[in-house]
Design a protein around this motif. Structure first.
Motif, PDB file in Angstrom:
ATOM      1  N   THR A 158      82.060  76.900 -39.627  1.00 55.80           N
ATOM      2  CA  THR A 158      82.486  76.043 -40.744  1.00 55.80           C
ATOM      3  C   THR A 158      82.314  76.781 -42.073  1.00 55.80           C
ATOM      4  O   THR A 158      83.200  76.766 -42.934  1.00 55.80           O
ATOM      5  CB  THR A 158      81.651  74.738 -40.790  1.00 55.80           C
ATOM      6  N   ASP A 214      80.914  71.011 -39.682  1.00 55.67           N
ATOM      7  CA  ASP A 214      82.024  70.155 -39.252  1.00 55.67           C
ATOM      8  C   ASP A 214      82.247  70.429 -37.759  1.00 55.67           C
ATOM      9  O   ASP A 214      83.021  71.298 -37.384  1.00 55.67           O
ATOM     10  CB  ASP A 214      83.264  70.489 -40.083  1.00 55.67           C
ATOM     11  N   ASN A 259      83.446  70.112 -34.048  1.00 57.25           N
ATOM     12  CA  ASN A 259      84.522  69.519 -33.261  1.00 57.25           C
ATOM     13  C   ASN A 259      84.761  70.362 -32.006  1.00 57.25           C
ATOM     14  O   ASN A 259      84.286  71.491 -31.886  1.00 57.25           O
ATOM     15  CB  ASN A 259      85.794  69.337 -34.097  1.00 57.25           C
TER      16      ASN A 259
END
Ligand SMILES: NC(=O)c1ccc[n+]([C@@H]2O[C@H](COP(=O)([O-])OP(=O)(O)OC[C@H]3O[C@@H](n4cnc5c(N)ncnc54)[C@H](OP(=O)(O)O)[C@@H]3O)[C@@H](O)[C@H]2O)c1
Length: 296
Positions: A126, A244, A246
């Motif tokens: 990130t 972040d 994911n």
């Protein structure tokens, strides 16, 4: 109700509060799977949780509080081997997790590596993205030997970025092995770093006031990333970076590991019973790479 073993605290406090607790085995909801945990990474955020801090999005406090934000294990029912992430409760025999938060574990990747990749790896990935690093640029990393530092150093080098990383005397050779120009932190750090500039961007993965050094070396404060010292980042106008996490990011990292292009340094493994020792290890604030709990 079936029970399982976990490492948790009956009240917030010091590392020695962490002990084996019996808690209900989670029941997966719609879109979730139940994973039998084989390894769970340990990081500074878990220490903060154990001491009473709660991450954004965490469920309301219910004791015993079970920390842990990353894991690798086997999906019940299908036998699929996976790595994954969730907010809290990973220091346990089982986690229930949305299918969107797991990624198949490549065969050649061991449990400790897969279980310790998500938190530091996704934070580093990130940060690299937010700081907009391009091939040929120079990145300064404070705390380059730590969990996040080890990851961002390697990821940046892979991208053709020149990395200058700070670490203790004991970690200079290690940092060079990761592909960084190694510089000792401490007295005289700024002068030593100046010899290796100019710098396009910086990531403070250490805290300890390192942002004061970053602002002397990087002109554009939007390209000075902070993950450790929120308060100082606000005061100095540096860029706070939250991880972040994911599925796509984790999948990319796992592919790099499987291809032998990215390595997770596991400096110590502990059993679930020894989770308190793992926290004491993290609380030293020093050391290379990751600490991992091996479960079962
Ligand atoms: N914002 C987010 O989403 C996010 C996500 C992950 C982590 N974090 C935070 O980021 C920080 C780093 O996490 P981590 O998992 O990488 O921690 P870590 O593994 O404990 O690494 C910290 C590193 O800091 C270095 N260090 C210690 N004192 C230093 C000093 N005075 N100057 C420069 N470096 C020093 C140590 O290097 P030596 O061993 O060489 O002494 C150590 O390797 C923590 O504060 C953590 O809470 C934030």
């Amino acid at each position: 109700m079936e029970l399982m073993r976990a490492a948790g605290v009956a009240e917030f406090g010091a590392a020695d509060r962490l002990q084996i607790v019996e808690v209900p085995r989670p029941v997966p909801g719609p879109g979730e799977v139940l994973v039998r945990v084989r390894a769970a990474g340990v990081q500074p955020a878990d220490v903060a949780v154990r001491s009473g801090w709660l991450p954004p999005g965490a469920p309301p406090v219910e004791f015993p509080v079970v920390p842990g934000n990353e894991f690798a294990g086997v999906v019940e029912g299908t036998g699929q081997e996976v790595a994954g992430f969730r907010t809290m409760r990973c220091y346990a025999e089982y986690v229930a997790v949305p299918e969107t938060q797991i990624v198949p574990k490549p065969e050649g990747v061991d449990w400790a590596t897969a279980g310790a990749l998500s938190a530091s790896g996704q934070t580093a990935h990130t940060a690299l993205e937010r700081l907009g690093l391009q091939t040929g640029e120079t990145l300064l990393v404070h705390g380059a030997a730590g969990g996040v530092g080890t990851m961002i150093t390697q990821l940046a080098v892979l991208r053709g970025v020149r990395v200058v990383g700070t670490g203790s005397a004991a970690n200079q050779e290690y940092l060079r092995g990761l592909g960084a120009v190694a510089v000792e932190y401490g007295d005289g750090e700024l002068e030593r770093l100046r010899r290796h500039g100019p710098f396009d961007a910086a990531l403070d993965a250490a805290g300890h006031g390192s942002l004061h050094t970053s602002i002397e070396l990087v002109t554009d404060r939007t390209r000075i990333g902070a993950i450790a010292d929120w308060q100082l980042a606000q005061e100095l106008g540096c860029r706070w970076i939250g991880s972040d996490r994911n599925q796509a990011r984790l999948a990319e990292l796992l592919d790099l590991v499987a291809a032998g292009r990215l390595a997770v340094t596991v400096r110590a493994t502990y059993t679930l019973e020894e989770a308190f020792k793992a926290h004491a290890d993290i609380e030293t604030g020093h050391g290379r790479g990751k600490v991992v709990l091996i479960v079962g």
